[in-house]
Design a protein around this motif. Sequence first.
Motif, PDB file in Angstrom:
ATOM      1  N   ARG A  23       0.840  -1.201   0.011  1.00 19.46           N
ATOM      2  CA  ARG A  23       0.059  -0.111  -0.010  1.00 19.46           C
ATOM      3  C   ARG A  23       0.697   1.334  -0.042  1.00 19.46           C
ATOM      4  NH1 ARG A  23      -5.549  -0.653   0.910  1.00 19.46           N
ATOM      5  NH2 ARG A  23      -5.502   1.115  -0.386  1.00 19.46           N
ATOM      6  N   ALA A  51      -0.377   4.104  -2.474  1.00 17.16           N
ATOM      7  CA  ALA A  51      -1.510   4.473  -1.954  1.00 17.16           C
ATOM      8  C   ALA A  51      -1.515   5.513  -0.882  1.00 17.16           C
ATOM      9  CB  ALA A  51      -2.715   3.462  -1.520  1.00 17.16           C
ATOM     10  N   LEU A 103      -4.458   1.601   5.158  1.00 12.56           N
ATOM     11  CA  LEU A 103      -3.236   2.256   4.356  1.00 12.56           C
ATOM     12  C   LEU A 103      -1.823   1.828   5.099  1.00 12.56           C
ATOM     13  CD1 LEU A 103      -4.356   5.589   2.680  1.00 12.56           C
ATOM     14  CD2 LEU A 103      -4.202   3.012   1.733  1.00 12.56           C
TER      15      LEU A 103
END
Length: 83
Positions: free
Chosen positions: A15, A18, A68
């Motif tokens: 992640r 992101a 996240l």
Amino acid sequence: MASALMWEAKAAPGRGAALLEWARARSLDPAPERRETFTAPQDRVLVITWWPEHVAEPPELPEPPEELVARPPHRWRFTPVDP
């Protein structure tokens, strides 16, 4: 400048991009005098903001979405020291 704030988070596995996108999209009000965003190994994201003396309580980046991050972000506040 009167202070610098550092915000550092480690992304959940896979992640990193992101988390970086999330951090870059967060605005602060008021805006800092300067803001820089960095990445590091292990999908870490670091944001440093610089604030003038008249901003007594500079805002910090909020908590990112749980999915996240691998752990809660670390936050530090620094003040300059005369050379």
